[in-house]
Each structure stands twice: as structure tokens, then as C-alpha cells.
Scaffold this motif. Structure first.
Motif, PDB file in Angstrom:
ATOM      1  N   LEU A 204       0.846  -1.184   0.000  1.00  0.00           N
ATOM      2  CA  LEU A 204       0.000   0.000   0.000  1.00  0.00           C
ATOM      3  C   LEU A 204       0.882   1.233   0.000  1.00  0.00           C
ATOM      4  CD1 LEU A 204      -2.925   1.041   0.272  1.00  0.00           C
ATOM      5  CD2 LEU A 204      -2.574   1.064   2.722  1.00  0.00           C
ATOM      6  N   THR A 205       0.664   2.111  -0.953  1.00  0.00           N
ATOM      7  CA  THR A 205       1.421   3.352  -0.971  1.00  0.00           C
ATOM      8  C   THR A 205       0.670   4.402  -0.162  1.00  0.00           C
ATOM      9  OG1 THR A 205       0.336   4.038  -2.997  1.00  0.00           O
ATOM     10  CG2 THR A 205       2.435   2.902  -3.231  1.00  0.00           C
ATOM     11  N   VAL A 206       1.404   5.190   0.550  1.00  0.00           N
ATOM     12  CA  VAL A 206       0.807   6.199   1.417  1.00  0.00           C
ATOM     13  C   VAL A 206       0.482   7.431   0.583  1.00  0.00           C
ATOM     14  CG1 VAL A 206       1.154   7.617   3.462  1.00  0.00           C
ATOM     15  CG2 VAL A 206       2.146   5.349   3.361  1.00  0.00           C
ATOM     16  N   ARG A 207      -0.806   7.777   0.540  1.00  0.00           N
ATOM     17  CA  ARG A 207      -1.234   8.949  -0.219  1.00  0.00           C
ATOM     18  C   ARG A 207      -1.144  10.220   0.607  1.00  0.00           C
ATOM     19  NH1 ARG A 207      -6.943   7.127  -2.053  1.00  0.00           N
ATOM     20  NH2 ARG A 207      -6.660   5.871  -0.204  1.00  0.00           N
ATOM     21  N   TYR A 208      -1.362  10.088   1.902  1.00  0.00           N
ATOM     22  CA  TYR A 208      -1.354  11.247   2.794  1.00  0.00           C
ATOM     23  C   TYR A 208      -0.162  11.126   3.725  1.00  0.00           C
ATOM     24  CZ  TYR A 208      -6.180  11.469   1.225  1.00  0.00           C
ATOM     25  OH  TYR A 208      -7.309  11.514   0.457  1.00  0.00           O
ATOM     26  N   LYS A 209       0.735  12.090   3.687  1.00  0.00           N
ATOM     27  CA  LYS A 209       1.933  12.049   4.519  1.00  0.00           C
ATOM     28  C   LYS A 209       1.726  12.747   5.855  1.00  0.00           C
ATOM     29  CE  LYS A 209       4.576  10.053   1.448  1.00  0.00           C
ATOM     30  NZ  LYS A 209       5.168   8.758   1.641  1.00  0.00           N
ATOM     31  N   ASN A 210       0.602  13.451   6.002  1.00  0.00           N
ATOM     32  CA  ASN A 210       0.340  14.196   7.221  1.00  0.00           C
ATOM     33  C   ASN A 210      -0.583  13.382   8.132  1.00  0.00           C
ATOM     34  OD1 ASN A 210      -0.454  16.027   9.180  1.00  0.00           O
ATOM     35  ND2 ASN A 210      -0.449  17.753   7.762  1.00  0.00           N
TER      36      ASN A 210
ATOM     37  N   LYS B 227     -14.588   3.943   3.134  1.00  0.00           N
ATOM     38  CA  LYS B 227     -13.672   5.064   3.365  1.00  0.00           C
ATOM     39  C   LYS B 227     -12.967   4.916   4.713  1.00  0.00           C
ATOM     40  CE  LYS B 227     -13.399   8.322   0.895  1.00  0.00           C
ATOM     41  NZ  LYS B 227     -12.409   8.519  -0.177  1.00  0.00           N
ATOM     42  N   VAL B 228     -13.709   4.487   5.740  1.00  0.00           N
ATOM     43  CA  VAL B 228     -13.113   4.276   7.066  1.00  0.00           C
ATOM     44  C   VAL B 228     -12.003   3.235   6.970  1.00  0.00           C
ATOM     45  CG1 VAL B 228     -13.540   3.301   9.361  1.00  0.00           C
ATOM     46  CG2 VAL B 228     -15.103   5.001   8.437  1.00  0.00           C
ATOM     47  N   HIS B 229     -12.286   2.132   6.301  1.00  0.00           N
ATOM     48  CA  HIS B 229     -11.276   1.077   6.158  1.00  0.00           C
ATOM     49  C   HIS B 229     -10.068   1.583   5.366  1.00  0.00           C
ATOM     50  CE1 HIS B 229     -13.615  -1.935   8.108  1.00  0.00           C
ATOM     51  NE2 HIS B 229     -14.599  -1.871   7.225  1.00  0.00           N
ATOM     52  N   ASP B 230     -10.314   2.381   4.337  1.00  0.00           N
ATOM     53  CA  ASP B 230      -9.223   2.928   3.539  1.00  0.00           C
ATOM     54  C   ASP B 230      -8.339   3.861   4.365  1.00  0.00           C
ATOM     55  OD1 ASP B 230      -7.746   3.517   1.083  1.00  0.00           O
ATOM     56  OD2 ASP B 230      -8.729   5.477   1.174  1.00  0.00           O
ATOM     57  N   TYR B 231      -8.956   4.753   5.132  1.00  0.00           N
ATOM     58  CA  TYR B 231      -8.168   5.687   5.944  1.00  0.00           C
ATOM     59  C   TYR B 231      -7.414   4.973   7.051  1.00  0.00           C
ATOM     60  CZ  TYR B 231     -10.558   9.498   3.537  1.00  0.00           C
ATOM     61  OH  TYR B 231     -11.041  10.355   2.591  1.00  0.00           O
ATOM     62  N   LYS B 232      -7.997   3.933   7.628  1.00  0.00           N
ATOM     63  CA  LYS B 232      -7.283   3.158   8.639  1.00  0.00           C
ATOM     64  C   LYS B 232      -6.073   2.461   8.011  1.00  0.00           C
ATOM     65  CE  LYS B 232     -10.887   2.280  12.022  1.00  0.00           C
ATOM     66  NZ  LYS B 232     -11.689   1.259  12.725  1.00  0.00           N
ATOM     67  N   ALA B 233      -6.239   1.945   6.815  1.00  0.00           N
ATOM     68  CA  ALA B 233      -5.126   1.303   6.112  1.00  0.00           C
ATOM     69  C   ALA B 233      -4.045   2.318   5.778  1.00  0.00           C
ATOM     70  CB  ALA B 233      -5.624   0.619   4.843  1.00  0.00           C
ATOM     71  N   GLN B 234      -4.450   3.523   5.375  1.00  0.00           N
ATOM     72  CA  GLN B 234      -3.477   4.575   5.088  1.00  0.00           C
ATOM     73  C   GLN B 234      -2.696   4.962   6.341  1.00  0.00           C
ATOM     74  OE1 GLN B 234      -2.585   6.297   2.208  1.00  0.00           O
ATOM     75  NE2 GLN B 234      -3.666   4.632   1.204  1.00  0.00           N
ATOM     76  N   LEU B 235      -3.395   5.067   7.463  1.00  0.00           N
ATOM     77  CA  LEU B 235      -2.747   5.407   8.724  1.00  0.00           C
ATOM     78  C   LEU B 235      -1.785   4.295   9.139  1.00  0.00           C
ATOM     79  CD1 LEU B 235      -2.850   7.791  10.656  1.00  0.00           C
ATOM     80  CD2 LEU B 235      -4.642   6.625  11.917  1.00  0.00           C
TER      81      LEU B 235
ATOM     82  N   HIS C  12       3.771   2.439   9.587  1.00  0.00           N
ATOM     83  CA  HIS C  12       4.735   1.401   9.227  1.00  0.00           C
ATOM     84  C   HIS C  12       5.899   2.005   8.447  1.00  0.00           C
ATOM     85  CE1 HIS C  12       6.341  -2.340   7.576  1.00  0.00           C
ATOM     86  NE2 HIS C  12       5.781  -2.906   8.636  1.00  0.00           N
ATOM     87  N   GLU C  13       5.592   2.942   7.567  1.00  0.00           N
ATOM     88  CA  GLU C  13       6.629   3.596   6.776  1.00  0.00           C
ATOM     89  C   GLU C  13       7.577   4.395   7.669  1.00  0.00           C
ATOM     90  OE1 GLU C  13       5.938   7.210   4.097  1.00  0.00           O
ATOM     91  OE2 GLU C  13       5.894   5.536   2.686  1.00  0.00           O
ATOM     92  N   ARG C  14       7.020   5.031   8.691  1.00  0.00           N
ATOM     93  CA  ARG C  14       7.827   5.831   9.623  1.00  0.00           C
ATOM     94  C   ARG C  14       8.463   4.989  10.727  1.00  0.00           C
ATOM     95  NH1 ARG C  14       3.916  10.864  11.153  1.00  0.00           N
ATOM     96  NH2 ARG C  14       3.809  11.863   9.126  1.00  0.00           N
ATOM     97  N   GLU C  15       8.113   3.710  10.741  1.00  0.00           N
ATOM     98  CA  GLU C  15       8.589   2.772  11.758  1.00  0.00           C
ATOM     99  C   GLU C  15       8.163   3.193  13.164  1.00  0.00           C
ATOM    100  OE1 GLU C  15      12.739   2.009  11.251  1.00  0.00           O
ATOM    101  OE2 GLU C  15      12.448   1.172   9.253  1.00  0.00           O
TER     102      GLU C  15
ATOM    103  N   LYS D  34       2.519   3.007  17.642  1.00  0.00           N
ATOM    104  CA  LYS D  34       1.248   3.650  17.316  1.00  0.00           C
ATOM    105  C   LYS D  34       0.297   2.731  16.553  1.00  0.00           C
ATOM    106  CE  LYS D  34       2.865   8.415  17.194  1.00  0.00           C
ATOM    107  NZ  LYS D  34       2.939   9.616  16.351  1.00  0.00           N
ATOM    108  N   LEU D  35       0.784   1.600  16.079  1.00  0.00           N
ATOM    109  CA  LEU D  35      -0.052   0.696  15.290  1.00  0.00           C
ATOM    110  C   LEU D  35      -1.225   0.163  16.104  1.00  0.00           C
ATOM    111  CD1 LEU D  35       2.577  -1.353  13.278  1.00  0.00           C
ATOM    112  CD2 LEU D  35       1.125   0.491  12.457  1.00  0.00           C
ATOM    113  N   ASN D  36      -1.045  -0.039  17.366  1.00  0.00           N
ATOM    114  CA  ASN D  36      -2.129  -0.579  18.214  1.00  0.00           C
ATOM    115  C   ASN D  36      -3.204   0.436  18.484  1.00  0.00           C
ATOM    116  OD1 ASN D  36      -0.825  -3.040  18.382  1.00  0.00           O
ATOM    117  ND2 ASN D  36       0.307  -2.468  20.212  1.00  0.00           N
ATOM    118  N   THR D  37      -2.972   1.707  18.200  1.00  0.00           N
ATOM    119  CA  THR D  37      -3.975   2.743  18.464  1.00  0.00           C
ATOM    120  C   THR D  37      -4.997   2.866  17.342  1.00  0.00           C
ATOM    121  OG1 THR D  37      -2.624   4.504  17.503  1.00  0.00           O
ATOM    122  CG2 THR D  37      -2.344   4.054  19.859  1.00  0.00           C
TER     123      THR D  37
END
Length: 67
Positions: free
Chosen positions: A4-10, A43-51, A56-59, A63-66
Motif C-alpha cells: 500500500l502506498t501512502v497517499r497522505y503524509k500528514n 472510506k473508514v477502512h481505507d483511511y485506517k489502512a493509510q494510517l 509502518h513507513e515511519r517505523e 502507534k499501530l495498536n492505536t
């Protein structure tokens, strides 16, 4: 497993979008609009996957459990 590529970096923007999508999902679920509810649920599932992908990208694995 697909990558999954991250679309939102913020992170803040992603959390705001997720919060809005969750509110809309609950709103349409309450009034019984099945088609709109399914759209917002996706959309909820998509945004959770993006988060998840962003953390994961930032290692930032703590925060993954939140999500």
C-alpha cells in the motif's frame, strides 16, 4: 500481500479524514441508508489502512495498536 502506498503524509490530516468518515458512517447507519453507509464504511477502512501504512513507513510501531 499487496504493498500500500501512502497517499497522505500528514498524520493529522489522515486522522481528521478518518474521524469525518466514521461520523458519516454512523450517521447513515443510524438512518438506514445502506448504500451510503457502505461507501463511508469503505472510506473508514481505507483511511485506517493509510494510517497503518504511514506508521509502518515511519517505523512508529508503537502507534499501530492505536488504530
Amino acid at each position: 500481500m499487496t504493498k500500500l502506498t501512502v497517499r497522505y503524509k500528514n498524520e493529522r490530516t489522515l486522522k481528521q479524514l478518518l474521524s469525518h468518515a466514521e461520523e458519516q458512517h454512523n450517521h447513515y447507519k443510524e438512518y438506514g441508508f445502506v448504500g451510503d453507509m457502505k461507501y463511508w464504511q469503505a472510506k473508514v477502512h481505507d483511511y485506517k489502512a493509510q494510517l497503518y501504512a504511514l506508521y509502518h513507513e515511519r517505523e512508529e510501531f508503537d502507534k499501530l495498536n492505536t488504530i
